[in-house]
Write an enzyme that holds these catalytic residues in place. Sequence first.
Site, PDB file in Angstrom:
ATOM      1  CD  GLU A 152     -10.989  -3.646 -20.604  1.00 44.04           C
ATOM      2  OE1 GLU A 152     -11.214  -2.838 -19.687  1.00 44.04           O
ATOM      3  OE2 GLU A 152     -10.264  -3.381 -21.576  1.00 44.04           O
ATOM      4  CG  ASN A 160     -12.371  -7.440 -26.508  1.00 39.48           C
ATOM      5  OD1 ASN A 160     -11.633  -8.102 -27.243  1.00 39.48           O
ATOM      6  ND2 ASN A 160     -12.201  -6.146 -26.293  1.00 39.48           N
ATOM      7  CG  HIS A 193      -3.900  -3.336 -25.108  1.00 33.91           C
ATOM      8  ND1 HIS A 193      -3.808  -2.502 -26.205  1.00 33.91           N
ATOM      9  CD2 HIS A 193      -5.224  -3.486 -24.857  1.00 33.91           C
ATOM     10  CE1 HIS A 193      -5.031  -2.139 -26.581  1.00 33.91           C
ATOM     11  NE2 HIS A 193      -5.901  -2.721 -25.790  1.00 33.91           N
ATOM     12  CD  GLU A 248      -9.265  -3.501 -27.201  1.00 35.68           C
ATOM     13  OE1 GLU A 248      -8.541  -2.787 -26.476  1.00 35.68           O
ATOM     14  OE2 GLU A 248     -10.460  -3.723 -26.951  1.00 35.68           O
ATOM     15  CG  ASP A 253      -1.399  -1.402 -28.308  1.00 35.59           C
ATOM     16  OD1 ASP A 253      -1.309  -2.222 -27.372  1.00 35.59           O
ATOM     17  OD2 ASP A 253      -2.134  -0.393 -28.238  1.00 35.59           O
TER      18      ASP A 253
END
Length: 396
Positions: A150, A191, A227, A257, A259
Amino acid sequence: MVGFCSFALLSLAACLAAANGLSARAKAAGKLYFGSATDNPELSDSAYVNILSNSEDFGQITPGNSMKWDSVEPSRDNFNFAGGDVVANLAAQNGQLLRCHTLVWHSQLPSWVSDGNFDNATLISIMENHITQTMTHFKGKCLHWDVVNEALNEDGTYRDSVFYRTIGEAYIPIAFKVAAAADPDAKLYYNDYNIEHAGAKATGAQRIVKLIQSYGGRIDGVGLQGHLIVGSVGSSAALAGNLNDFTSLGVEVAYTELDIRTTTPASSSALQQQATDYASVVSACKTVPECVGITIWDWTDKYSWIPSVFPGEGAALPWDENYQKKPAYNAILNAWGNGSGDGTPTSSTTTDPTDTSPAETVPHWGQCGGNGYTGPTTCEAPYECTYLNDWYWQCL
Ligand SMILES: *[C@@H]1O[C@H](CO)[C@@H](O)[C@H](O)[C@H]1NC(C)=O
Ligand SMILES: *[C@@H]1O[C@H](CO)[C@@H](O)[C@H](O)[C@H]1NC(C)=O
């Protein structure tokens, strides 16, 4: 064919019938894994651990928190790997791959680093020591390391972290160089989130890949966190086009990650759309050979991070809070296919059977054009079909 499917004594039918879990199907589609994040708090729940330990569904795990800087090096040069070891040991016991996460990140960073007022050379040595000690401890256990996490703002410029402020953009290639030396066998990843769709932030992440390469460094992969939001995922072709923008730079990719959240309580139509959206992500990964796998950010809504960060939202994972499978589970299975078909999702996962109206116009955010796209091209008023890239026109 991979894994158990290469045993000559098994008939093809038996082999295909055996490929039943999310990860088994991912492997049958040529991927390395389908996996889940987990961490120490939920590992005290034995029903949870039983499901997580089924390597047919989860061929890989990632510690959500226990390898982050504040866990690993809470005070200077004082290392504690106990939490991370628990997850690494569970992976080994279950025969699961391990993604290790994460070395250099502005968040969950102890104040002795963020507020230490170190000069450039000192902060570089602190960062190098953290990377070297941590990677050396877990050496040989990590398939991937998220080396830098990030580093970008939403507009693709660099985030104002202590690392960027003190060292400049050089902190990123320096981190990758030290990481490459500490564990030559681990694949080194950058990432980030909101890089799943083409745009300024994805372009920023591609700039980071090129920056590391321009320093002569090694970067093996880009992790797209994933996400996402139900109904805003877009088509698999658009997602795949974006993955290809990364792989064309010579790196592999993974969704790290995943979702897909919605407002809670989730309606049954939202859960159907969620199934379609999971299938789109899986199909995108399936069609891009350099996409090595997908990790969901825990597998049950019971332990999802979403409700605490986005109040009123959640229900983002393929299993509900009571460990019952949601429509997304079968959608993921179908999207991977079983090694014998093309993985096209079944109509039950892509169509709401109660919706009989013809889809003549495309809603806001929907796809309305692009290579290979065959659906409607007129946007619902007042939106206009807008070129984003060759693979994706969107109603904006
Ligand atoms: C594999 O998937 C195809 C297409 O969905 C289906 O026709 C076939 O029966 C499946 N085979 C097995 C062994 O599940
Ligand atoms: C800090 O030092 C590194 C390594 O010498 C250098 O690449 C970087 O540009 C320096 N940063 C600043 C802000 O001077």
